[in-house]
Design a protein around this motif. Structure first.
Motif, PDB file in Angstrom:
ATOM      1  N   GLU A 191       0.833  -1.223   0.000  1.00  0.00           N
ATOM      2  CA  GLU A 191       0.000   0.000   0.000  1.00  0.00           C
ATOM      3  C   GLU A 191       0.853   1.251   0.000  1.00  0.00           C
ATOM      4  N   VAL A 192       1.926   1.213   0.810  1.00  0.00           N
ATOM      5  CA  VAL A 192       2.776   2.406   0.955  1.00  0.00           C
ATOM      6  C   VAL A 192       3.438   2.748  -0.376  1.00  0.00           C
ATOM      7  N   VAL A 193       4.052   1.773  -1.030  1.00  0.00           N
ATOM      8  CA  VAL A 193       4.734   2.090  -2.289  1.00  0.00           C
ATOM      9  C   VAL A 193       3.727   2.494  -3.365  1.00  0.00           C
ATOM     10  N   ALA A 194       2.561   1.877  -3.354  1.00  0.00           N
ATOM     11  CA  ALA A 194       1.540   2.246  -4.353  1.00  0.00           C
ATOM     12  C   ALA A 194       1.136   3.706  -4.168  1.00  0.00           C
ATOM     13  N   ALA A 195       0.977   4.143  -2.912  1.00  0.00           N
ATOM     14  CA  ALA A 195       0.592   5.541  -2.649  1.00  0.00           C
ATOM     15  C   ALA A 195       1.724   6.493  -3.062  1.00  0.00           C
ATOM     16  N   GLN A 196       2.963   6.110  -2.793  1.00  0.00           N
ATOM     17  CA  GLN A 196       4.096   6.982  -3.136  1.00  0.00           C
ATOM     18  C   GLN A 196       4.244   7.133  -4.652  1.00  0.00           C
ATOM     19  N   LEU A 197       3.874   6.103  -5.389  1.00  0.00           N
ATOM     20  CA  LEU A 197       4.012   6.170  -6.852  1.00  0.00           C
ATOM     21  C   LEU A 197       3.061   7.187  -7.486  1.00  0.00           C
ATOM     22  N   ALA A 198       2.091   7.680  -6.713  1.00  0.00           N
ATOM     23  CA  ALA A 198       1.175   8.690  -7.252  1.00  0.00           C
ATOM     24  C   ALA A 198       1.937   9.922  -7.740  1.00  0.00           C
ATOM     25  N   SER A 199       3.116  10.191  -7.181  1.00  0.00           N
ATOM     26  CA  SER A 199       3.912  11.356  -7.627  1.00  0.00           C
ATOM     27  C   SER A 199       4.369  11.219  -9.071  1.00  0.00           C
ATOM     28  N   VAL A 200       4.469   9.990  -9.568  1.00  0.00           N
ATOM     29  CA  VAL A 200       4.969   9.802 -10.945  1.00  0.00           C
ATOM     30  C   VAL A 200       3.930   9.176 -11.881  1.00  0.00           C
ATOM     31  N   PHE A 201       2.754   8.829 -11.347  1.00  0.00           N
ATOM     32  CA  PHE A 201       1.763   8.145 -12.185  1.00  0.00           C
ATOM     33  C   PHE A 201       0.828   9.087 -12.944  1.00  0.00           C
ATOM     34  N   ASP A 202       1.065  10.427 -12.817  1.00  0.00           N
ATOM     35  CA  ASP A 202       0.322  11.358 -13.676  1.00  0.00           C
ATOM     36  C   ASP A 202       1.110  11.670 -14.939  1.00  0.00           C
ATOM     37  N   LEU A 203       2.329  11.168 -15.024  1.00  0.00           N
ATOM     38  CA  LEU A 203       3.180  11.474 -16.177  1.00  0.00           C
ATOM     39  C   LEU A 203       2.660  10.758 -17.423  1.00  0.00           C
ATOM     40  N   SER A 204       3.018  11.311 -18.584  1.00  0.00           N
ATOM     41  CA  SER A 204       2.744  10.587 -19.832  1.00  0.00           C
ATOM     42  C   SER A 204       3.633   9.343 -19.841  1.00  0.00           C
ATOM     43  N   ALA A 205       3.282   8.370 -20.671  1.00  0.00           N
ATOM     44  CA  ALA A 205       4.104   7.152 -20.755  1.00  0.00           C
ATOM     45  C   ALA A 205       5.514   7.522 -21.212  1.00  0.00           C
ATOM     46  N   GLU A 206       5.615   8.507 -22.107  1.00  0.00           N
ATOM     47  CA  GLU A 206       6.934   8.904 -22.603  1.00  0.00           C
ATOM     48  C   GLU A 206       7.793   9.454 -21.460  1.00  0.00           C
ATOM     49  N   ASP A 207       7.201  10.320 -20.648  1.00  0.00           N
ATOM     50  CA  ASP A 207       7.959  10.877 -19.519  1.00  0.00           C
ATOM     51  C   ASP A 207       8.236   9.816 -18.454  1.00  0.00           C
ATOM     52  N   PHE A 208       7.253   8.963 -18.201  1.00  0.00           N
ATOM     53  CA  PHE A 208       7.494   7.921 -17.197  1.00  0.00           C
ATOM     54  C   PHE A 208       8.672   7.039 -17.612  1.00  0.00           C
ATOM     55  N   GLY A 209       8.830   6.854 -18.901  1.00  0.00           N
ATOM     56  CA  GLY A 209       9.929   6.040 -19.428  1.00  0.00           C
ATOM     57  C   GLY A 209      11.308   6.582 -19.065  1.00  0.00           C
ATOM     58  N   LYS A 210      11.376   7.850 -18.631  1.00  0.00           N
ATOM     59  CA  LYS A 210      12.672   8.445 -18.261  1.00  0.00           C
ATOM     60  C   LYS A 210      12.983   8.259 -16.781  1.00  0.00           C
ATOM     61  N   ILE A 211      12.021   7.733 -16.024  1.00  0.00           N
ATOM     62  CA  ILE A 211      12.180   7.623 -14.566  1.00  0.00           C
ATOM     63  C   ILE A 211      12.873   6.310 -14.206  1.00  0.00           C
ATOM     64  N   VAL A 212      13.807   6.401 -13.284  1.00  0.00           N
ATOM     65  CA  VAL A 212      14.380   5.203 -12.656  1.00  0.00           C
ATOM     66  C   VAL A 212      13.725   5.114 -11.287  1.00  0.00           C
ATOM     67  N   LEU A 213      13.228   3.942 -10.911  1.00  0.00           N
ATOM     68  CA  LEU A 213      12.644   3.788  -9.573  1.00  0.00           C
ATOM     69  C   LEU A 213      13.679   3.164  -8.645  1.00  0.00           C
ATOM     70  N   ALA A 214      13.638   3.559  -7.387  1.00  0.00           N
ATOM     71  CA  ALA A 214      14.506   2.929  -6.383  1.00  0.00           C
ATOM     72  C   ALA A 214      13.632   2.536  -5.198  1.00  0.00           C
ATOM     73  N   TYR A 215      13.563   1.231  -4.949  1.00  0.00           N
ATOM     74  CA  TYR A 215      12.855   0.753  -3.761  1.00  0.00           C
ATOM     75  C   TYR A 215      13.849   0.700  -2.612  1.00  0.00           C
ATOM     76  N   GLU A 216      13.575   1.489  -1.577  1.00  0.00           N
ATOM     77  CA  GLU A 216      14.469   1.523  -0.422  1.00  0.00           C
ATOM     78  C   GLU A 216      13.645   1.366   0.858  1.00  0.00           C
ATOM     79  N   PRO A 217      13.625   0.160   1.416  1.00  0.00           N
ATOM     80  CA  PRO A 217      12.923  -0.005   2.690  1.00  0.00           C
ATOM     81  C   PRO A 217      13.652   0.821   3.752  1.00  0.00           C
ATOM     82  N   VAL A 218      12.923   1.719   4.406  1.00  0.00           N
ATOM     83  CA  VAL A 218      13.573   2.676   5.310  1.00  0.00           C
ATOM     84  C   VAL A 218      14.293   1.957   6.452  1.00  0.00           C
ATOM     85  N   TRP A 219      13.767   0.803   6.852  1.00  0.00           N
ATOM     86  CA  TRP A 219      14.378   0.030   7.942  1.00  0.00           C
ATOM     87  C   TRP A 219      15.709  -0.587   7.544  1.00  0.00           C
ATOM     88  N   ALA A 220      16.031  -0.540   6.262  1.00  0.00           N
ATOM     89  CA  ALA A 220      17.308  -1.116   5.797  1.00  0.00           C
ATOM     90  C   ALA A 220      18.352  -0.037   5.499  1.00  0.00           C
TER      91      ALA A 220
END
Ligand code: PGA
Length: 252
Positions: free
Chosen positions: A142-171
């Motif tokens: 749920e948490v990562v899905a909610a955070q992805l809202a910052s990049v899920f309004d982008l066009s597919a072309e712009d989203f294609g330029k994004i690199v995602l990094a999953y970083e569990p804060v506890w690690a």
């Protein structure tokens, strides 16, 4: 095509002189022994203009750790995406958990930062990840899905330029790494969210990095997972031997 990437996040470490020395040493090591993945170093703002010209751009990309959520003007102490780009930097880390926690970054401010980064031709390395209490409550998806809202309004072309990094804060900085299975499970979930939103091809082409106590001794096992496309490295990026050890995880 999906790229394998090892990106360093220097955080608030190194004076200008120390940072230049670190970048030079890393550059020499990687020019002598070419990496099998893309390598990026993300440095404090003040290092960018000095570090960009001394690294071989065919081997090392340079990025900032943040940029402002406004384009320009009366925002004392802030650094805009245009300023970052003018140093020769090509990347910017956005949404790191330390920025979310200590500097109040929200889904909305991050949306503005991502848009400004892209307008200025910077490639965002967009960080997501849950805190320990959320993991313990099994709420990480749920948490990562909610955070992805910052990049899920982008066009597919712009989203294609994004690199995602999953970083569990506890690690992060704790020495506790997610297991290879935990990383693969949530990376696959993140990729499925991208596929639901933008389709399978975009999802297949998205690089999803793992971050959190990644080191030479665990990088190979983490990166061997089909949905883990490299790492975002904090502490270990401050030592050329450790950072190169992680980069070399992509070698046979
Ligand atoms: P760490 O930090 O490698 O020191 O855990 C990772 C990060 O915060 O990007």
């Amino acid at each position: 095509m999906r790229k394998n990437i090892v990106a360093g996040n220097w955080k608030m470490n190194k004076t200008l002189q120390e940072g230049i020395a670190l970048a030079k040493e890393l550059n020499e090591a990687l020019v002598a022994d070419k990496p099998n993945c893309d390598v990026v170093i993300c440095t404090p703002f003040i290092h960018l203009a000095s570090v960009s010209p001394i690294v071989d751009a065919s081997v090392i990309g340079v990025g900032a750790e943040n940029c402002a959520d406004k384009a320009s003007g009366a925002y004392t102490g802030e650094v805009s995406a245009a300023m970052v780009a003018s140093t020769g930097a090509q990347y910017v880390i956005l949404g790191h958990s330390e920025r979310r926690e200590y500097y109040g970054e929200t889904v909305e401010t991050l949306k503005a930062k991502v848009e400004l980064a892209l307008e200025n031709k910077l490639l965002p390395i967009f960080c997501i990840g849950e805190v320990l209490a959320e993991r313990e409550a099994n709420k990480q998806n749920e948490v990562v899905a909610a955070q992805l809202a910052s990049v899920f309004d982008l066009s597919a072309e712009d989203f294609g330029k994004i690199v995602l990094a999953y970083e569990p804060v506890w690690a992060i900085g704790t020495g506790k790494t997610a297991t290879a299975e935990q990383a693969q499970e949530i990376h696959a979930y993140i990729r499925s969210l991208v596929a639901d939103k933008y389709g399978k091809e975009v999802a297949d082409n998205t690089s999803i990095l793992y971050g959190g106590s990644c080191k030479p001794s665990n990088a190979k096992e983490l990166f061997a997972n089909p949905d883990v496309d490299g790492g975002l490295i904090g502490g270990a990026a401050l030592s050329v031997a450790d950072f190169k050890g992680i980069i070399d995880a992509f070698k046979a």
